[in-house]
Design a protein around this motif. Structure first.
Motif, PDB file in Angstrom:
ATOM      1  N   GLY A  96       1.006  -0.749   0.153  1.00 47.72           N
ATOM      2  CA  GLY A  96      -0.280   0.143   0.274  1.00 47.72           C
ATOM      3  C   GLY A  96       1.243   1.319   0.069  1.00 47.72           C
ATOM      4  O   GLY A  96       0.503   2.089  -0.220  1.00 47.72           O
ATOM      5  N   ASN A  97       2.545   1.305   0.013  1.00 53.39           N
ATOM      6  CA  ASN A  97       2.964   1.794   0.016  1.00 53.39           C
ATOM      7  C   ASN A  97       3.276   3.164  -1.466  1.00 53.39           C
ATOM      8  O   ASN A  97       2.746   3.205  -2.660  1.00 53.39           O
ATOM      9  N   ALA A  98       2.520   4.842  -1.310  1.00 56.33           N
ATOM     10  CA  ALA A  98       2.332   5.782  -1.978  1.00 56.33           C
ATOM     11  C   ALA A  98       3.744   5.114  -2.998  1.00 56.33           C
ATOM     12  O   ALA A  98       5.009   5.136  -2.377  1.00 56.33           O
ATOM     13  N   ALA A  99       3.847   5.718  -4.308  1.00 53.45           N
ATOM     14  CA  ALA A  99       4.735   5.370  -5.209  1.00 53.45           C
ATOM     15  C   ALA A  99       5.145   6.929  -5.699  1.00 53.45           C
ATOM     16  O   ALA A  99       4.394   7.534  -6.309  1.00 53.45           O
ATOM     17  N   MET A 100       5.757   7.860  -4.934  1.00 50.25           N
ATOM     18  CA  MET A 100       6.695   9.098  -5.171  1.00 50.25           C
ATOM     19  C   MET A 100       6.957   9.812  -6.213  1.00 50.25           C
ATOM     20  O   MET A 100       7.044  11.033  -6.537  1.00 50.25           O
ATOM     21  N   HIS A 101       7.108   8.402  -7.346  1.00 53.88           N
ATOM     22  CA  HIS A 101       8.477   8.485  -8.658  1.00 53.88           C
ATOM     23  C   HIS A 101       8.053   8.042  -9.540  1.00 53.88           C
ATOM     24  O   HIS A 101       8.757   8.108 -10.431  1.00 53.88           O
ATOM     25  N   GLU A 102       6.810   8.345  -9.644  1.00 55.11           N
ATOM     26  CA  GLU A 102       5.869   7.433 -11.467  1.00 55.11           C
ATOM     27  C   GLU A 102       5.424   8.822 -11.620  1.00 55.11           C
ATOM     28  O   GLU A 102       3.950   8.601 -12.564  1.00 55.11           O
ATOM     29  N   THR A 103       5.522  10.602 -11.459  1.00 60.32           N
ATOM     30  CA  THR A 103       4.861  11.366 -11.698  1.00 60.32           C
ATOM     31  C   THR A 103       5.652  11.387 -13.268  1.00 60.32           C
ATOM     32  O   THR A 103       6.789  12.065 -13.194  1.00 60.32           O
ATOM     33  N   PHE A 104       4.890  12.002 -14.399  1.00 60.10           N
ATOM     34  CA  PHE A 104       6.025  12.862 -15.477  1.00 60.10           C
ATOM     35  C   PHE A 104       5.657  14.069 -15.758  1.00 60.10           C
ATOM     36  O   PHE A 104       4.049  14.506 -15.452  1.00 60.10           O
ATOM     37  N   VAL A 105       5.646  15.211 -16.235  1.00 57.61           N
ATOM     38  CA  VAL A 105       5.741  16.817 -15.642  1.00 57.61           C
ATOM     39  C   VAL A 105       6.117  17.049 -16.907  1.00 57.61           C
ATOM     40  O   VAL A 105       7.325  17.007 -17.726  1.00 57.61           O
ATOM     41  N   GLU A 106       5.304  18.749 -16.651  1.00 55.58           N
ATOM     42  CA  GLU A 106       5.647  18.785 -18.504  1.00 55.58           C
ATOM     43  C   GLU A 106       6.156  20.104 -18.072  1.00 55.58           C
ATOM     44  O   GLU A 106       5.698  20.737 -16.295  1.00 55.58           O
ATOM     45  N   ILE A 107       7.512  21.204 -18.154  1.00 53.61           N
ATOM     46  CA  ILE A 107       8.113  22.074 -18.169  1.00 53.61           C
ATOM     47  C   ILE A 107       7.590  23.728 -19.048  1.00 53.61           C
ATOM     48  O   ILE A 107       7.970  23.321 -19.632  1.00 53.61           O
ATOM     49  N   SER A 108       7.531  24.579 -18.803  1.00 51.16           N
ATOM     50  CA  SER A 108       7.092  25.993 -19.406  1.00 51.16           C
ATOM     51  C   SER A 108       6.767  27.056 -18.951  1.00 51.16           C
ATOM     52  O   SER A 108       7.307  26.701 -17.644  1.00 51.16           O
TER      53      SER A 108
END
Ligand code: SF4
Ligand code: SF4
Ligand code: SF4
Lengths: 184, 732
Positions: free
Chosen positions: B718-730
């Motif tokens: 149940g541990n959160a997976a905090m490094h699986e998010t992709f972001v856009e930079i502008s």
């Protein structure tokens, strides 16, 4: 001869730039809040190299309790003084805030304390060491980067460290004879 | 971002200026803060009291380092490290030193507050304790009648007085306690627990060879590990460090590899491959102490260093060499598991791989290896919780393979509240937890809070979560209260105790008092479990151990041995099904899980997007100390790290504001163009971008990672997976 000569020897390889020493000093010495107010500091040195071949070091520092004190020479009121054990002090009441000493110090070790209306700087926590304690920065450091002691005592840890390892001082060319020794 | 160095060089600019150039200087000393507060009538005048030194332990983070508070005239003027406190080895970090400022903080919660305007609008009314407590009890009673007692969730995080909060939940009758572990280390506990029957502690001081995956010990402090990593052996020890970022731990490591994020398991499996195929393992140890080595030998065949090299961007020759060096140093070698393991959804299996590697090298319960934690016994607190007939199971029952009944699974729990499945939860009691900063997908947490009928937060400052509550109760800080004795497990187990160092400021109260008052209002039967003073509670805890009581009084700490005790687990069954170290997990197989860790590659960042990394450092604890004036001085805001080459590609300059967009949120912050990060990742420090205007130093500064991170989780723990998010930079 029972005179002491206080010094600090630093092994910067152990420094992790955690700033515990900086905050401990602020607490111990009532240094006002504000990023320009500090008695000691940790310089985050410039990153070496480019990705992925990188290196970085961290260099703590404070007043070097110089053997030859430009800050003392320029003080017009004798607010700055040198104790027989080498500790360089500022007498709050005598300081008129002319800041000559701040200009004279090659290490930028002094700041003007708005609360006391006097120049302030590191004294190796003189009040603590005269009571048998250690400077706050020395005591609190997680990895014990700084070692404090009496260089006139050949058996002190500082004397032994300097006898055993090569060391350097900062800006030796200024002729200030600093008593902060960095192990190499 | 400017650092102290820049300021150091620039401070001469004040030379010759009149003093008004510094007119905004904030007062520094505690006495001056108090004088200012006394002038405005917020605290009484200073009294003259004798000087004293009081033992306590730090609560600025979770390490609980030993502290001696120096008190003059009733005012704490300095916190010094306790030299006898063997766990923290005579040190306090920056936060520990800044503990005084948590107490003498003009931003503190001062008296009970009741919300007047809309939630989050910040309109509060000062209330008496009487009124606030009545309101809390009334709501708990009504919610219980309307939704059963499971209709209120109790959120908390660890602390010496958390026990009383969890007791209140139990005595009130809610099974829904939702604690922090699934936002932190649940997968570590699970992965190591499945292998060793416990989550052991690496013997950092005595290890000759240490490999760390993203456990940034030079910045994310764990005592004594952080200390021991740097001192004690004059540089004999070798540290191999894997992290997509060049952290301060990288700066101290012998070898740093900017590993492709999420591929650590491939690296570990390849190390195992080399050790197995070259017969570098400890055969005797494996035969007597473990089960499942034969299955491992087969399982590991495809995981060659060459295969792993392509996965993790670490040369095969280095992997091979590191495996050999590790085996040669064993058993004085550790693959250090770290603490926070909320990285990827495969985290439990990744930690299993680490545990297996340690096991086959024989690094178990010997100097320099992985040591099962010792723990000093305290007299148990026996109390009787009332029985209620109509209470359903936990809301998150069955949501993950191994659910802790005490901790819950944070993200799964939130989803079920939002779906009102299998039943509605409409009340929130919160102690010390700050989910609006801590839990991924802040918008969703806000949504969950919006549908609550009642929210009460107990804290010392106006956290974001307090800001969105209906009733806010001010707790006394750790320096102002006596706490129960805590038995801290580890290689050097200690008993830790907080004596009260100063009187509580304003109207703040210890949590025990708050719980007693709520209990009293709920039910006489409930109150019976709370009817004692803290001194009586402590006396009971130590009733079987007079030696502990004496040493705590004299030294501020109790321990049975000042040096580690090894091999205590030999000759006894471990707490696994087989009683042995389980390389192959029968238990996992039965539950339909991979009995040996199987690697799957993490999703690669899509074109034009970056993987968002989050992390800790030495000045702040989670979302709690950013507003502390001394720590705020060290780092006033967070920045977005972006690799120099990528910044060039995007045409973005250092220091400009940028917008960061993820599938769940948008944030704006300053760009830090740096060589210190892989080109496919960006990073921001945790704990900024706050919603609460009650945090006056940091409100409006930096960005909040929780607003950007998607809510993905490990299905096993149940541990959160905090490094699986992709972001856009502008550009912003
Ligand atoms: S406390 Fe020690 S390790 Fe931390 S910054 Fe200062 S000198 Fe470096
Ligand atoms: S470091 Fe500067 S302030 Fe200290 S003694 Fe030397 S010249 Fe004076
Ligand atoms: S590591 Fe620092 S903040 Fe944490 S308990 Fe120790 S001194 Fe306090």
């Amino acid at each position: 001869m029972t005179n002491k000569r206080y010094a600090i020897v630093l092994d910067t390889r152990k420094c992790i730039d955690c700033k515990a020493c900086t905050v401990a000093c602020k607490a111990e010495n009532g240094v006002p809040i504000g990023r320009d107010n500090y008695r000691n500091w940790v310089t985050t040195e410039k990153l070496r190299g480019t990705y992925p071949n990188l290196g970085q070091s961290f260099t703590p520092g404070q007043c070097m309790q110089c053997g030859n004190t430009p800050c003392n020479h320029v003080c017009p009121t004798k607010a700055t003084g040198v104790n027989p054990d080498g500790l360089v002090t500022v007498e709050e009441k005598k300081c008129i805030g002319c800041k000559y000493c701040m200009t004279a110090c090659p290490y930028n070790a002094r700041y003007y304390n708005e609360e006391t209306k006097a120049v302030d700087k590191c004294t190796f926590c003189a009040h603590r060491i005269y009571a048998g304690g250690l400077p706050a920065c020395v005591e609190t450091c997680p990895t014990k980067v700084r070692v404090f002691g009496d260089l006139n005592d050949p058996n002190s840890e500082v004397s032994r460290l300097l006898a055993k390892h090569p060391s350097r001082v900062i800006k030796p060319e200024m002729g200030t004879k600093p008593f902060l020794f960095y192990l190499m | 971002m400017s650092r102290l160095l820049d300021n150091k060089l620039s401070r001469r600019r004040f030379l010759g200026l009149s003093s008004c150039a510094l007119a905004t200087v904030v007062v520094g000393s505690q006495v001056k803060v108090l004088r200012a507060l006394a002038k405005s009538g917020e605290v009484g005048d200073l009294t003259r009291l004798p000087d004293k030194s009081v033992f306590t332990s730090c609560e600025m983070c979770v390490n609980k380092c030993g502290v001696i508070a120096r008190v003059r005239n009733g005012v704490i003027y300095k916190l010094d490290p306790n030299p006898d406190y063997i766990k923290s080895r005579d040190m306090l970090c920056a936060r520990g030193n800044a503990g005084i400022k948590a107490m003498y903080d003009p931003d503190r919660l001062k008296y009970p507050l009741i919300r007047e305007g809309k939630r989050g609008e910040g309109k509060w009314r000062r209330a008496s304790w009487e009124e606030a407590l009545d309101l809390v009890a009334k709501n708990l009673t009504e919610l219980g009648e309307k939704y059963t007692r499971a209709g209120t969730m109790f959120l908390s995080t660890e602390g010496f007085q958390e026990h009383f909060f969890l007791m209140l939940a139990e005595c009130y009758g809610s099974p829904n306690t939702v604690r922090h572990p699934t936002l932190c280390l649940a997968s570590n506990i699970q992965g190591f627990g499945a292998t060793f029957g416990t989550n052991p502690t690496p013997d950092v001081l005595n290890a000759d060879y240490i490999i760390m995956s993203g456990a940034n010990r030079a910045e994310a402090f764990i005592t004594p590990d952080t200390i021991d990593l740097l001192k004690g052996d004059g540089g004999r020890r070798k540290l191999v460090y894997l992290d997509p970022r060049f952290t301060k731990t990288s700066a101290k490591a012998d070898e740093w590899y900017p590993i492709k994020a999420g591929t650590d398991m491939a690296f570990i499996l390849a190390l195992i491959h080399v050790i197995v195929t070259e017969s570098l393992y400890d055969r005797g140890f494996i035969e007597t102490m473990t089960v499942g080595f034969d299955q491992l030998a087969v399982h590991i065949e495809p995981y060659t260093p060459e295969w792993a090299a392509a996965e993790c961007d670490i040369p095969a020759a280095d992997i091979r060499r590191i495996a050999r060096e590790f085996a040669a140093a064993a058993p004085k070698a550790v693959y250090y598991q770290g603490r926070r393991s909320s990285f990827f959804s495969n985290d439990t299996q990744m930690r299993r791989a680490m545990a297996i590697l340690n096991a086959i090298a024989g690094n178990w319960d010997v100097p320099g290896g992985m040591i099962p934690n010792g723990k000093i016994k305290l007299a148990e607190h026996v109390y009787i919780a009332p029985w209620y007939d109509d209470i359903p199971d936990r809301l998150d029952q069955g949501s993950v393979t191994y659910l802790s009944a005490k901790d819950g699974a944070w993200l799964h729990f939130r989803d079920r509240v939002l779906a009102a499945e299998p039943y509605p939860v409409k009340g929130m009691m919160i102690y010390k937890q700050n989910p609006l900063q801590a839990a991924p997908n802040r918008a969703k947490t806000l949504q969950m809070m919006e549908q609550m009928e009642f929210i009460c937060t107990i804290d010392i400052t106006m956290s974001d979560t307090a800001w969105y509550s209906d009733v806010v109760l001010p707790e006394a800080t750790y320096l102002e209260r006596m706490d129960p004795v805590e038995s801290l497990p580890g290689i050097l187990p200690v008993l830790s105790l907080r004596y009260q160092c100063a009187e509580p400021l304003f109207e703040s109260k210890p949590n025990l008092w708050i719980m007693q008052q709520i209990a009293k209002r709920l039910d006489e039967e409930v109150f019976e479990s709370f009817d004692y003073t803290i001194e009586e509670f402590v006396d009971h805890q130590l009733s079987n151990n007079p030696a502990a009581k004496q040493m705590l009084e004299e030294k501020g700490v109790y321990y049975e041995s000042p040096t580690p005790v090894y091999r205590s687990s030999y000759g006894k069954p471990l707490r696994t099904k087989s009683g042995k170290i389980e390389i192959y997990s029968e238990k996992y197989a039965e539950n339909g899980l991979d009995p040996l860790p199987v690697y799957t590659a993490p999703e690669a960042p899509p074109a034009g997007r970056y993987r968002l990394l989050v992390g800790r450092h030495a000045y702040f604890t989670h979302g709690t100390t950013q507003n502390n004036p001394w720590l705020h001085d060290l780092m006033p805001e967070n920045t977005l790290w972006l690799n120099t080459q990528e910044a060039k590609k995007l045409g973005l300059k250092h220091g400009r504001m940028v917008q960061v967009k993820s599938p769940v949120g948008v944030q704006t912050l300053k760009l830090e163009v740096t060589e210190k990060i892989r080109p496919d990742c960006v990073y921001m420090a945790h704990g900024f971008g706050v919603l609460s205007r009650g945090l006056t130093n940091i409100y409006g500064k930096g960005a909040c990672d929780a607003a950007l991170i998607e809510d993905k989780a490990c299905p096993i723990s149940g541990n959160a997976a905090m490094h699986e998010t992709f972001v856009e930079i502008s550009p912003a």
